[in-house]
Write a protein that holds these residues in place. Structure first.
Motif, PDB file in Angstrom:
ATOM      1  N   VAL A 102      -7.345  25.135   5.949  1.00  0.00           N
ATOM      2  CA  VAL A 102      -7.911  26.266   5.830  1.00  0.00           C
ATOM      3  C   VAL A 102      -9.719  26.815   6.175  1.00  0.00           C
ATOM      4  O   VAL A 102      -9.413  27.664   6.821  1.00  0.00           O
ATOM      5  CB  VAL A 102      -7.896  27.050   4.709  1.00  0.00           C
ATOM      6  N   GLN A 103     -10.679  25.711   6.602  1.00  0.00           N
ATOM      7  CA  GLN A 103     -11.751  25.923   6.613  1.00  0.00           C
ATOM      8  C   GLN A 103     -11.951  26.269   8.284  1.00  0.00           C
ATOM      9  O   GLN A 103     -12.223  26.357   8.945  1.00  0.00           O
ATOM     10  CB  GLN A 103     -12.682  24.740   6.526  1.00  0.00           C
ATOM     11  N   LYS A 113      -8.477  32.584   0.553  1.00  0.00           N
ATOM     12  CA  LYS A 113     -10.011  32.247  -0.283  1.00  0.00           C
ATOM     13  C   LYS A 113      -9.906  31.730  -2.209  1.00  0.00           C
ATOM     14  O   LYS A 113     -10.980  31.016  -2.053  1.00  0.00           O
ATOM     15  CB  LYS A 113     -11.044  34.118  -0.359  1.00  0.00           C
ATOM     16  N   LYS A 114      -9.014  31.936  -2.146  1.00  0.00           N
ATOM     17  CA  LYS A 114      -8.533  30.749  -3.436  1.00  0.00           C
ATOM     18  C   LYS A 114      -8.497  29.289  -3.201  1.00  0.00           C
ATOM     19  O   LYS A 114      -7.882  28.480  -4.196  1.00  0.00           O
ATOM     20  CB  LYS A 114      -8.073  31.972  -4.586  1.00  0.00           C
ATOM     21  N   TRP A 115      -7.504  28.806  -2.040  1.00  0.00           N
ATOM     22  CA  TRP A 115      -7.584  27.546  -1.678  1.00  0.00           C
ATOM     23  C   TRP A 115      -8.415  27.196  -1.126  1.00  0.00           C
ATOM     24  O   TRP A 115      -9.417  27.137  -0.901  1.00  0.00           O
ATOM     25  CB  TRP A 115      -5.939  27.928  -0.632  1.00  0.00           C
ATOM     26  N   ALA A 116      -7.864  25.511  -1.451  1.00  0.00           N
ATOM     27  CA  ALA A 116      -8.302  24.415  -1.145  1.00  0.00           C
ATOM     28  C   ALA A 116      -9.336  24.672   0.369  1.00  0.00           C
ATOM     29  O   ALA A 116      -7.920  24.581   1.140  1.00  0.00           O
ATOM     30  CB  ALA A 116      -8.720  23.364  -1.660  1.00  0.00           C
ATOM     31  N   ARG A 117      -9.978  25.285   0.829  1.00  0.00           N
ATOM     32  CA  ARG A 117     -10.517  25.251   2.790  1.00  0.00           C
ATOM     33  C   ARG A 117     -10.498  23.988   3.009  1.00  0.00           C
ATOM     34  O   ARG A 117      -9.863  23.704   4.433  1.00  0.00           O
ATOM     35  CB  ARG A 117     -12.391  25.486   2.768  1.00  0.00           C
ATOM     36  N   HIS A 142      -3.267  18.675  -3.297  1.00  0.00           N
ATOM     37  CA  HIS A 142      -2.344  17.244  -4.740  1.00  0.00           C
ATOM     38  C   HIS A 142      -3.759  17.587  -6.350  1.00  0.00           C
ATOM     39  O   HIS A 142      -3.447  17.517  -6.885  1.00  0.00           O
ATOM     40  CB  HIS A 142      -3.644  16.228  -4.334  1.00  0.00           C
ATOM     41  N   ASP A 143      -4.057  18.819  -5.513  1.00  0.00           N
ATOM     42  CA  ASP A 143      -5.396  19.012  -7.049  1.00  0.00           C
ATOM     43  C   ASP A 143      -4.447  20.016  -7.553  1.00  0.00           C
ATOM     44  O   ASP A 143      -4.564  20.653  -8.724  1.00  0.00           O
ATOM     45  CB  ASP A 143      -6.223  20.434  -6.019  1.00  0.00           C
TER      46      ASP A 143
END
Length: 165
Positions: A102-103, A113-117, A142-143
């Protein structure tokens, strides 16, 4: 009778042209660069390059000799950095491009925006379970505990010819 024959002839002449027009749809997605962009390797997916902001006004990637753009919730592909752009169905976007975290999306959709970058987008949430099943897409988040590759005993569920423990 003559009218029916004329209509059939017109259909035979027009149908192939209409079918060819449906094969590719060229669109303007707003990417107009003054020169070839500098491509930067995506560390998590070394076969994919991205165009760093502010050089590109959107999400622009390079993979396997083609530019891939993600804009307005859809994918587009081109042989050149300025197009012409062709709409691509989600089923045909190469897997390495989908793995870009995402980054590296300069203009991500708001719900990302709520997802891990540092993880790839959750495409299955946007494109549905049917898409995920056809692409054999497994969430890489994995989180959340979505990774079902492990049976809890340290063994995967694959049918490969790997060595056991």
């Amino acid at each position: 009778m003559h009218i029916v024959m004329l209509l059939l002839i017109a259909l035979v002449v027009v149908a192939p042209a209409a079918a060819q027009a449906q094969v590719q749809v060229h669109v303007d997605i707003g990417i107009h660069l003054p020169a070839p962009p500098r491509l930067v390797v995506v560390p998590q997916v070394p076969t994919v390059r991205y165009v760093a902001a502010p050089a590109a006004p959107g999400n622009l990637f390079f993979y396997s000799g083609q530019y891939w753009a993600f804009a307005s919730g859809g994918w587009y592909v081109s042989g050149g950095y300025n197009g012409p752009w062709v709409v691509v169905a989600p089923a045909f976007v190469p897997r390495p491009v989908l793995y870009v975290p995402v980054q590296y999306y300069h203009v991500p959709p708001g719900h990302w925006k709520k997802w891990a970058r540092e993880r790839p987008p959750r495409w299955q949430e946007d494109w549905g379970r049917e898409w995920a099943d056809k692409r054999e897409w497994k969430s890489r988040d994995h989180d959340r505990g979505d990774d079902d590759r492990d049976d809890g005993k340290g063994r995967g569920k694959g049918k490969g010819k790997g060595h056991g423990r």
